[in-house]
Enzyme design. Structure first.
Site, PDB file in Angstrom:
ATOM      1  N   PRO A  99      11.491  65.931  36.586  1.00 22.76           N
ATOM      2  CA  PRO A  99      12.958  65.902  36.526  1.00 22.76           C
ATOM      3  C   PRO A  99      13.525  64.812  37.429  1.00 22.76           C
ATOM      4  CG  PRO A  99      12.175  67.795  37.789  1.00 22.76           C
ATOM      5  CD  PRO A  99      10.966  67.156  37.200  1.00 22.76           C
TER       6      PRO A  99
ATOM      7  N   LEU B  82       3.779  58.841  42.896  1.00 27.03           N
ATOM      8  CA  LEU B  82       3.098  57.554  42.757  1.00 27.03           C
ATOM      9  C   LEU B  82       1.816  57.672  41.947  1.00 27.03           C
ATOM     10  CD1 LEU B  82       3.667  55.590  46.085  1.00 27.03           C
ATOM     11  CD2 LEU B  82       4.569  55.108  43.816  1.00 27.03           C
TER      12      LEU B  82
ATOM     13  N   GLY C 234       7.390  60.253  37.275  1.00 25.21           N
ATOM     14  CA  GLY C 234       8.808  60.075  37.521  1.00 25.21           C
ATOM     15  C   GLY C 234       9.242  58.662  37.206  1.00 25.21           C
ATOM     16  N   ARG C 235       9.272  57.826  38.226  1.00 30.21           N
ATOM     17  CA  ARG C 235       9.758  56.456  38.034  1.00 30.21           C
ATOM     18  C   ARG C 235       8.941  55.691  37.001  1.00 30.21           C
ATOM     19  NH1 ARG C 235      10.635  57.880  43.322  1.00 30.21           N
ATOM     20  NH2 ARG C 235      12.673  57.338  44.210  1.00 30.21           N
TER      21      ARG C 235
ATOM     22  N   ALA D 241      17.487  67.950  37.504  1.00 32.17           N
ATOM     23  CA  ALA D 241      18.102  69.076  38.210  1.00 32.17           C
ATOM     24  C   ALA D 241      19.472  69.363  37.610  1.00 32.17           C
ATOM     25  CB  ALA D 241      18.226  68.755  39.693  1.00 32.17           C
TER      26      ALA D 241
ATOM     27  N   ARG E 197       9.285  74.403  41.725  1.00 34.60           N
ATOM     28  CA  ARG E 197       8.992  73.132  42.399  1.00 34.60           C
ATOM     29  C   ARG E 197       9.124  73.329  43.902  1.00 34.60           C
ATOM     30  NH1 ARG E 197      10.735  66.793  41.134  1.00 34.60           N
ATOM     31  NH2 ARG E 197       8.535  66.293  40.940  1.00 34.60           N
TER      32      ARG E 197
ATOM     33  N   TYR F  27      16.822  70.811  48.981  1.00 39.06           N
ATOM     34  CA  TYR F  27      17.999  71.437  48.386  1.00 39.06           C
ATOM     35  C   TYR F  27      18.037  72.906  48.789  1.00 39.06           C
ATOM     36  CZ  TYR F  27      18.359  66.971  46.071  1.00 39.06           C
ATOM     37  OH  TYR F  27      18.469  65.626  45.837  1.00 39.06           O
TER      38      TYR F  27
END
Length: 366
Positions: free
Chosen positions: A30, A313, A335-336, A69, A241, A193
């Site tokens: 996410p 990564l 992710g990225r 999220a 998570r 969070y």
């Protein structure tokens, strides 16, 4: 849980949790897009950008797509521009996304969360710092009256009644996620969070039943899990998570506590732990490098038996394949790398000899 057939690369073996079979182990982490409207009747509502963003990764062969999220309440948004799932208009806008993802053979998932003291921030490309009412912002709430950044406003310390109200908001969000067509729900307990703020003694200074001991600091997260599991169908998987460490030299949440919590999450009906790290403190020193978070996932898997997904990564197909082949994780979350290349899964399949479903319209290219 399914095992990888010998004839396939491990990365492209299907994986079954409860009644849901995910076609491969290339999963999308996410990642907030900060692209919804900030206020008015369309606040938090998905639109064309979100459809195109998730549709591209589904066509690209990603097996599970976990939506960014998505806030359980207006005050739970990280930024005023985040997606939400606190009303029916938001549900209606999400249905075309889940329908298209399913039509491509992928599984739609959603991460539900509350930002706590890290709420009401500007979009990252505009600095990411707290914004007030003049920029559609608000005063954040938190377990304790401790701001994230120096200079941020002191957050409102939640009362016990307010904590229980937020627990109910998570459950209501899960019910709406089901109505919107999602097949996996992930509770966001990572990256500093709200749930992570309760877990960490660095941010949780409470002296009541929600603070102090490990049992008290994990009370709210487990109550959220129980509330969501009670309304989320028994045949559908529930993820959690976690930030496995705050990277605060033992002063915050630790890897040992993550392993201990993982065992409890398994008992409470969580099917998989999405293992990340950090995000609780701007002062943390994180030793970032290729696969730097994988050992935390491997430890949870080895010591508790709870299935895990590794993230951080992971960029190279051979690297991802090795993580799975070595038994360090059950899936990898990109992710990225998936922002850079929506077709990463197809490239990896070509390199590793895996098999992916291809849209009929694209057969001539494969």
């Amino acid at each position: 849980m399914s095992a990888a057939p010998a004839s396939f690369a491990a990365l492209f073996a299907p994986y079954t949790l409860r009644s849901v079979t995910i076609p491969n182990r290339v999963w999308m982490a996410p990642m907030c897009q900060y692209s919804a409207e900030a206020f008015g009747p369309n606040a938090g509502v998905a639109h064309e950008w979100h459809f195109a963003h998730y549709a591209a990764r589904a066509v690209g062969g990603t097996g599970l797509i976990i939506q960014e999220a998505t806030a359980v309440s207006p005050e739970g948004r990280i930024s005023p521009y985040d997606l939400g799932i606190w009303n029916d208009a938001q549900v209606e806008a999400l249905r075309p996304i889940t329908a298209f993802v399913k039509a491509q053979g992928a599984v739609p998932g959603i991460q539900i969360g509350h930002a706590g003291r890290k709420a009401s921030t500007e979009r990252p490309w505009k600095g990411g710092r707290w914004v007030g009412p003049e920029a559609h912002g608000w005063l954040p709430s938190a377990p304790s009256a401790v701001p994230f950044h120096e200079g941020d406003p002191v957050p409102h310390e939640l009362t016990v009644d307010e904590i229980r109200e937020i627990t109910g908001q998570f459950a209501a969000a899960a019910e709406r996620a089901l109505a919107a067509g999602y097949e996996v729900v992930e509770i966001h307990g990572a990256h500093g969070y709200l749930i992570g703020q309760f877990l960490s003694p660095d941010s949780n200074k409470r002296t009541d039943e929600y603070g102090g001991s490990f049992e008290n600091r994990t009370r709210f997260p487990l109550e959220v899990v129980d509330a969501v599991r009670a309304v989320w169908p028994a045949e559908l998987p529930l993820f959690f998570r976690i930030s496995a460490t705050d990277w605060l030299d033992g002063e915050g949440w630790t890897a040992d506590e993550t392993v201990r919590l993982a065992g409890l999450l398994l008992e409470h009906g969580v099917d998989l732990l999405d293992v990340s790290t950090g995000g609780l403190s701007p002062h943390a020193k994180v030793p970032v490098g290729p696969g730097y978070q994988v050992p935390f996932a491997a430890r949870v898997k080895g010591e508790t038996g709870l299935p895990v997904a590794a993230v951080g990564l992971i960029t190279d197909p051979e690297q991802a394949e090795k993580i799975l082949a070595n038994g360090e994780a059950d899936a990898v979350l990109l992710g990225r790398e998936l922002l850079r290349d929506p077709y990463w899964a197809r490239r990896a399949a070509a390199e590793l000899g895996g098999e992916l479903r291809t849209p009929t319209q694209y057969h001539r290219a494969w």
